[in-house]
Scaffold this active site. Structure first.
Site, PDB file in Angstrom:
ATOM      1  CG  LEU A  17      -1.970  -1.115   1.282  1.00  0.00           C
ATOM      2  CD1 LEU A  17      -2.818  -0.976   2.539  1.00  0.00           C
ATOM      3  CD2 LEU A  17      -2.852  -1.120   0.043  1.00  0.00           C
ATOM      4  NE  ARG A  18       4.986   0.893  -3.311  1.00  0.00           N
ATOM      5  CZ  ARG A  18       5.695  -0.201  -3.464  1.00  0.00           C
ATOM      6  NH1 ARG A  18       6.129  -0.874  -2.405  1.00  0.00           N
ATOM      7  NH2 ARG A  18       5.979  -0.659  -4.670  1.00  0.00           N
ATOM      8  CG  HIS A 137      11.079 -11.877  -2.229  1.00  0.00           C
ATOM      9  ND1 HIS A 137      10.393 -10.851  -2.845  1.00  0.00           N
ATOM     10  CD2 HIS A 137      12.005 -12.293  -3.131  1.00  0.00           C
ATOM     11  CE1 HIS A 137      10.889 -10.655  -4.057  1.00  0.00           C
ATOM     12  NE2 HIS A 137      11.868 -11.520  -4.249  1.00  0.00           N
ATOM     13  CG  LEU A 220      12.305  -7.902  -9.110  1.00  0.00           C
ATOM     14  CD1 LEU A 220      13.315  -7.120  -8.278  1.00  0.00           C
ATOM     15  CD2 LEU A 220      13.017  -8.937  -9.980  1.00  0.00           C
ATOM     16  CG  ASP A 248       4.103  -8.691  -5.239  1.00  0.00           C
ATOM     17  OD1 ASP A 248       4.278  -7.867  -4.320  1.00  0.00           O
ATOM     18  OD2 ASP A 248       5.015  -9.058  -6.007  1.00  0.00           O
ATOM     19  CB  ALA A 264      10.644  -4.610  -9.544  1.00  0.00           C
TER      20      ALA A 264
END
Length: 348
Positions: A17-18, A137, A220, A248, A264
């Site tokens: 969401l930043r 990840h 990514l 994502d 990315a």
């Protein structure tokens, strides 16, 4: 074939969401469709403990549209210094639901990530004890490793060992992109699951590279060859409860994507469930979408399924060329192109 599809309201088990002014846009997009979302912690600085997670959560809640009941499920960012006490405090908070392993340098804002998995074994042991999932990840980031081979190398070098070392640990192999990862998760014990993005179901590296470089397909882990795309579609539409929805969705301002060294991330939250519906329809598997989007994720996390519903209709519409993103704009995946499914906003 029906032109109308009603599902239990889905959740997004992996989203970015930043922070700051952009939340007024990103939170609205995810809350439009999803009841809950696992919120990625790779801010600057990252979300390293329950106190920081609580502050970020409050900023997200403040950005919800009027009347929204969207629930952010917070995540800790693991570093070499994360302690078992940090994990136990996060669990006790009641609003932190998982911890995220970013290998240092693997993706956006991952420079504070883990330099060696062995460094965080005590924290991982605490995760296993508390029942909190470890979100991974799964890429090896050493410079000599080809970017298209990072995921398979991570499985061989780390993932198998991790699952064997911590047999009771819940592990989510996030945004898997290869047949190797799909096979690993399928064959692993029941405490190992995986999320799959819409872009990795709909596209492969040819879409990004043939006829010109398309920066808005760049994410990514990177899009792989079509044989891997087929394997992901097989997994997502199989009905196997180990696989569930995680967009994502990762917004970057237009100028940061359309650059000599672009960031990315694909922005899909604005039409996520519509994009997944297209992928499942390609496989004549719309009957499997509800499990993937609405049931498998909460079941894995040990949370109740949602009880309200959403409805999609087969009604072609054009994706916007751009969307507001704070003082900038973000170019969504499929900008200016036709989408085949539309979410009924009033659920009528």
């Amino acid at each position: 074939m029906s032109d109308r599809l009603t599902l239990l309201r889905p959740d997004d088990w992996h989203i970015h969401l930043r922070d700051g002014a952009v939340l007024q846009h990103t939170v609205g997009d995810v809350a439009r469709t999803f009841a809950r979302a696992i919120i990625m912690p790779n801010l600057v600085p990252p979300v390293r403990n329950a106190l920081e997670a609580g502050g970020y959560r409050e900023r997200i809640l403040a950005a919800r549209p009027a009347g929204s009941r969207f629930e952010p499920l917070m995540v800790l960012y693991l570093t070499d210094r994360t302690s078992p006490e940090d994990i136990r405090a996060a669990k006790a908070s009641g609003f932190v639901y998982a911890a995220k392993l970013y290998p240092a340098g693997a993706t956006t804002n991952s420079d504070s990530g883990v330099t060696s998995i062995d460094n965080i074994f005590p924290a991982i042991e605490a995760l296993a004890e508390t029942g909190m999932p470890l979100l991974v990840h799964g890429e090896v980031t050493r410079s000599e490793i080809d970017v298209f081979d990072r995921e398979k190398r991570f499985i061989d070098e780390h993932m198998r060992r991790l699952v064997e070392r911590f047999p009771t640990l819940k592990v989510v192999f996030e945004h898997i992109t290869t047949a190797d990862a799909a096979q690993f998760v399928t064959e692993a014990p029941a405490n190992v699951g995986a999320t799959i993005t819409a872009q990795h179901l709909l596209y492969n590296r040819n879409h990004m590279l043939v006829g010109g470089i398309r920066p808005h397909f760049y994410c990514l882990p990177i899009l792989k060859r079509n044989t891997h795309q087929v394997a992901l579609l097989d997994a997502a539409t199989s009905g196997n409860p180990k696989f569930f929805l995680g967009t994502d969705s990762a917004p970057h301002a237009k100028h940061a994507k359309e650059a000599a060294c672009g960031c990315a991330g694909c922005y899909t939250a604005y039409a996520a469930i519509e994009l997944y519906a297209e992928a499942f329809e390609q496989r004549n598997a719309l009957d499997k979408l509800e499990g993937f989007a609405s049931k498998h994720g909460p079941d894995f996390y040990g949370l109740p399924r949602n009880t309200d519903t959403i409805t999609l209709v087969r009604d072609e519409w054009t994706a916007p060329d751009s969307l507001p993103f704070g003082d900038n704009t973000v170019i969504p995946l499929r900008a200016g192109e036709k989408l085949r499914w539309r979410l009924l906003e009033d659920n009528a």
